[in-house]
Structure formats: structure tokens, C-alpha cells
Design a protein around this motif. Structure first.
Motif, PDB file in Angstrom:
ATOM      1  N   ARG A  93      -5.311  -0.451  11.037  1.00 16.73           N
ATOM      2  CA  ARG A  93      -6.682  -0.214  10.804  1.00 16.73           C
ATOM      3  C   ARG A  93      -7.512   0.012  11.943  1.00 16.73           C
ATOM      4  NH1 ARG A  93      -7.381  -6.187  10.262  1.00 16.73           N
ATOM      5  NH2 ARG A  93      -9.582  -5.670  10.995  1.00 16.73           N
ATOM      6  N   THR A  94      -8.638   1.118  11.717  1.00 15.72           N
ATOM      7  CA  THR A  94      -9.318   1.514  12.776  1.00 15.72           C
ATOM      8  C   THR A  94     -10.431   0.992  13.005  1.00 15.72           C
ATOM      9  OG1 THR A  94     -10.450   2.952  11.053  1.00 15.72           O
ATOM     10  CG2 THR A  94      -8.633   4.010  12.253  1.00 15.72           C
ATOM     11  N   GLY A 107       7.235   2.022   9.415  1.00 19.49           N
ATOM     12  CA  GLY A 107       8.074   2.127   8.443  1.00 19.49           C
ATOM     13  C   GLY A 107       8.103   3.712   8.034  1.00 19.49           C
ATOM     14  N   LYS A 108       8.845   3.903   7.002  1.00 11.81           N
ATOM     15  CA  LYS A 108       8.929   5.385   6.467  1.00 11.81           C
ATOM     16  C   LYS A 108       8.015   5.722   5.626  1.00 11.81           C
ATOM     17  CE  LYS A 108      13.784   5.690   7.484  1.00 11.81           C
ATOM     18  NZ  LYS A 108      15.299   6.216   7.047  1.00 11.81           N
ATOM     19  N   LEU A 109       7.403   6.790   5.416  1.00 13.32           N
ATOM     20  CA  LEU A 109       6.293   7.279   4.640  1.00 13.32           C
ATOM     21  C   LEU A 109       6.910   7.573   3.359  1.00 13.32           C
ATOM     22  CD1 LEU A 109       3.241   7.862   4.696  1.00 13.32           C
ATOM     23  CD2 LEU A 109       4.007  10.313   5.076  1.00 13.32           C
ATOM     24  N   LEU A 110       6.353   6.731   2.185  1.00 14.39           N
ATOM     25  CA  LEU A 110       6.560   7.064   0.800  1.00 14.39           C
ATOM     26  C   LEU A 110       5.555   7.724  -0.011  1.00 14.39           C
ATOM     27  CD1 LEU A 110       8.267   3.617  -0.124  1.00 14.39           C
ATOM     28  CD2 LEU A 110       9.399   5.534   0.591  1.00 14.39           C
ATOM     29  N   GLY A 111       4.349   7.524   0.352  1.00 11.83           N
ATOM     30  CA  GLY A 111       3.120   8.345  -0.271  1.00 11.83           C
ATOM     31  C   GLY A 111       2.207   8.350   0.620  1.00 11.83           C
ATOM     32  N   LEU A 112       1.418   9.577   0.414  1.00 13.60           N
ATOM     33  CA  LEU A 112       0.251   9.915   1.215  1.00 13.60           C
ATOM     34  C   LEU A 112      -0.453  10.640   0.159  1.00 13.60           C
ATOM     35  CD1 LEU A 112      -1.351   9.799   3.716  1.00 13.60           C
ATOM     36  CD2 LEU A 112      -0.249  11.897   4.422  1.00 13.60           C
ATOM     37  N   SER A 113      -1.883   9.983   0.058  1.00 13.67           N
ATOM     38  CA  SER A 113      -2.910  10.924  -1.075  1.00 13.67           C
ATOM     39  C   SER A 113      -4.210  10.734  -0.203  1.00 13.67           C
ATOM     40  CB  SER A 113      -2.740  10.375  -2.589  1.00 13.67           C
ATOM     41  OG  SER A 113      -3.359   9.005  -2.421  1.00 13.67           O
ATOM     42  N   SER A 114      -5.317  11.113  -0.874  1.00 12.90           N
ATOM     43  CA  SER A 114      -6.778  10.992  -0.228  1.00 12.90           C
ATOM     44  C   SER A 114      -7.014   9.517  -0.495  1.00 12.90           C
ATOM     45  CB  SER A 114      -7.774  11.733  -1.134  1.00 12.90           C
ATOM     46  OG  SER A 114      -7.611  11.799  -2.285  1.00 12.90           O
ATOM     47  N   GLN A 115      -6.459   8.716  -1.248  1.00 12.48           N
ATOM     48  CA  GLN A 115      -6.703   7.443  -1.689  1.00 12.48           C
ATOM     49  C   GLN A 115      -5.797   6.398  -1.086  1.00 12.48           C
ATOM     50  OE1 GLN A 115      -9.470   6.592  -3.777  1.00 12.48           O
ATOM     51  NE2 GLN A 115      -9.931   8.684  -3.427  1.00 12.48           N
ATOM     52  N   GLU A 116      -4.692   6.610  -0.622  1.00 12.74           N
ATOM     53  CA  GLU A 116      -3.710   5.667  -0.385  1.00 12.74           C
ATOM     54  C   GLU A 116      -2.437   6.230   0.660  1.00 12.74           C
ATOM     55  OE1 GLU A 116      -1.188   4.641  -3.912  1.00 12.74           O
ATOM     56  OE2 GLU A 116      -1.304   2.298  -3.137  1.00 12.74           O
ATOM     57  N   VAL A 117      -1.852   5.215   1.319  1.00 17.16           N
ATOM     58  CA  VAL A 117      -0.660   5.625   2.161  1.00 17.16           C
ATOM     59  C   VAL A 117       0.286   4.498   1.743  1.00 17.16           C
ATOM     60  CG1 VAL A 117       0.243   5.451   4.575  1.00 17.16           C
ATOM     61  CG2 VAL A 117      -2.346   6.197   4.041  1.00 17.16           C
ATOM     62  N   LEU A 143       4.654  -1.087   1.299  1.00 21.97           N
ATOM     63  CA  LEU A 143       3.263  -1.780   1.625  1.00 21.97           C
ATOM     64  C   LEU A 143       2.126  -0.394   1.366  1.00 21.97           C
ATOM     65  CD1 LEU A 143       4.353  -3.070   5.259  1.00 21.97           C
ATOM     66  CD2 LEU A 143       4.337  -4.313   3.152  1.00 21.97           C
ATOM     67  N   HIS A 144       1.174  -0.726   0.548  1.00 25.08           N
ATOM     68  CA  HIS A 144       0.103   0.042   0.274  1.00 25.08           C
ATOM     69  C   HIS A 144      -1.124  -0.333   0.965  1.00 25.08           C
ATOM     70  CE1 HIS A 144       1.991   1.233  -3.798  1.00 25.08           C
ATOM     71  NE2 HIS A 144       2.827   0.350  -3.313  1.00 25.08           N
ATOM     72  N   PHE A 145      -1.856   0.911   1.528  1.00 18.16           N
ATOM     73  CA  PHE A 145      -2.835   0.937   2.282  1.00 18.16           C
ATOM     74  C   PHE A 145      -3.893   1.858   1.960  1.00 18.16           C
ATOM     75  CE2 PHE A 145       0.678  -0.031   5.000  1.00 18.16           C
ATOM     76  CZ  PHE A 145       0.401  -1.174   5.554  1.00 18.16           C
ATOM     77  N   PRO A 146      -5.144   1.428   1.825  1.00 22.94           N
ATOM     78  CA  PRO A 146      -6.057   2.334   1.408  1.00 22.94           C
ATOM     79  C   PRO A 146      -6.180   3.339   2.615  1.00 22.94           C
ATOM     80  CG  PRO A 146      -7.264   0.561   2.140  1.00 22.94           C
ATOM     81  CD  PRO A 146      -5.797   0.022   2.129  1.00 22.94           C
ATOM     82  N   ARG A 147      -6.872   4.488   2.210  1.00 20.46           N
ATOM     83  CA  ARG A 147      -7.094   5.415   3.373  1.00 20.46           C
ATOM     84  C   ARG A 147      -8.392   5.279   4.171  1.00 20.46           C
ATOM     85  NH1 ARG A 147      -4.233  10.514   3.575  1.00 20.46           N
ATOM     86  NH2 ARG A 147      -5.152  10.658   5.373  1.00 20.46           N
ATOM     87  N   ARG A 148      -9.327   4.333   3.614  1.00 20.17           N
ATOM     88  CA  ARG A 148     -10.439   4.225   4.447  1.00 20.17           C
ATOM     89  C   ARG A 148     -10.051   3.212   5.618  1.00 20.17           C
ATOM     90  NH1 ARG A 148     -16.178   4.213   3.345  1.00 20.17           N
ATOM     91  NH2 ARG A 148     -17.043   2.360   4.503  1.00 20.17           N
TER      92      ARG A 148
END
Length: 165
Positions: free
Chosen positions: A114-115, A128-138, A152-157
Motif C-alpha cells: 500500500r502506498t 509472489g508471482k504476478l498472475l494478473g494485472l489490469s487497470s483495476q486489479e493486481v 491475493l487480489h489487490f485494487p490498483r488504487r
């Protein structure tokens, strides 16, 4: 004063509904909490003469929620819940990666934090290893100390993602 103004039209519930709603729970939480702190609302200031609609509203709220505070008790222990989660299969197969300026790739080791918290990059991050990356989610894949994989799912914000060195 805002609550007094909102209830001045004699509505029964805060959103004008026929029964209690989530809006009432959010609205009544603070005055109910404060009212339970001894001496916090002096009778000379906060009373039915000064705030008749508010006092009636809070009494209705208390009646409607009577017996619900603390009523929900978990039926599983933490260990039982963890075991069920670890035995469950993944519902999604995350492999989306949208083009953006991060220049990251699928399955690449990354660090996520978190920033909006100074210590997150040092103490409170996930890797961990990156599985998905979009403008909405990591989405990253990480492992528990026992070796069970978690997604683990994270919002991009307010989230930073960098390659892990």
C-alpha cells in the motif's frame, strides 16, 4: 445538528424507508456509541426537549436492533476456516495482463504494498508471482508457510507493484 435536520420531517428511518436499513446502521452508530459512554452526553444538552426527533429515532433504532449486538458468533475456528480455504480449488484462472507502463510479465516475482502507509514497503508487503494485472486489479500467487498456494487480489488504487529482486 445534521441528524436533527434530517429527522425534522418526522420520517421513521433515515432514508425514508419502511424498515431499518444499512443507512440507519451507519447513521445511528456514532450517537449510540457515544450514548453508551458514561457522562458523554449531558442530559442538560442532549435531551428530548432539544432533540425530540433524534431521541425518538435512536429509541426506534435500539428497539429494532435489540438482541443483535454481538449475536453473530463464528461456528468455525480460525484453523478450521484456514483448512477449508486451503482445500478449496481456485475459481478463477488469472492470466490477464494489460499493457501498461509497469513492464511486468506474468509469473514474474513481484512485491506489492500500500502506498498510503509509510511502513508498508518495509514491513507490510506481500510478494509472489504476478498472475494478473489490469487497470483495476493486481493478482499475485503466494504460498503459506505450509506450502499452500494463495491468490491475493489487490485494487490498483494506492497499491505499488515492482519486480522483486
Amino acid at each position: 445538528m445534521l441528524l436533527k435536520n434530517l429527522l425534522s420531517d418526522s420520517r421513521k428511518w433515515i432514508l425514508g424507508t419502511n424498515s431499518i436499513s444499512l443507512g440507519d446502521i451507519h447513521t445511528a452508530f456514532i450517537p449510540t456509541y457515544i450514548a453508551n459512554v458514561p457522562g458523554s452526553l449531558p442530559e442538560a444538552i442532549f435531551n428530548s426537549d432539544q432533540f425530540p426527533h433524534v431521541m425518538l429515532y435512536l429509541a426506534r433504532y435500539q428497539d429494532a436492533t435489540q438482541g443483535t449486538h454481538g449475536a453473530a458468533t463464528p461456528t468455525l475456528s480460525g484453523k478450521e476456516a484456514a483448512q477449508i480455504i486451503q482445500q478449496a480449488g481456485f475459481l478463477e484462472h488469472s492470466s490477464n495482463l494489460t499493457a501498461d507502463s509497469t513492464e511486468l510479465s506474468i509469473r514474474q516475482p513481484v512485491k506489492v504494498w500500500r502506498t498510503n502507509n509509510i511502513s508498508s514497503a518495509i514491513k507490510h508487503f506481500n510478494s509472489g508471482k504476478l498472475l494478473g494485472l489490469s487497470s483495476q486489479e493486481v493478482i499475485i500467487s503466494s504460498f503459506t508457510p505450509k506450502g499452500d498456494e494463495l491468490h491475493l487480489h489487490f485494487p490498483r488504487r494506492n497499491i505499488r507493484v515492482i519486480p522483486q529482486l
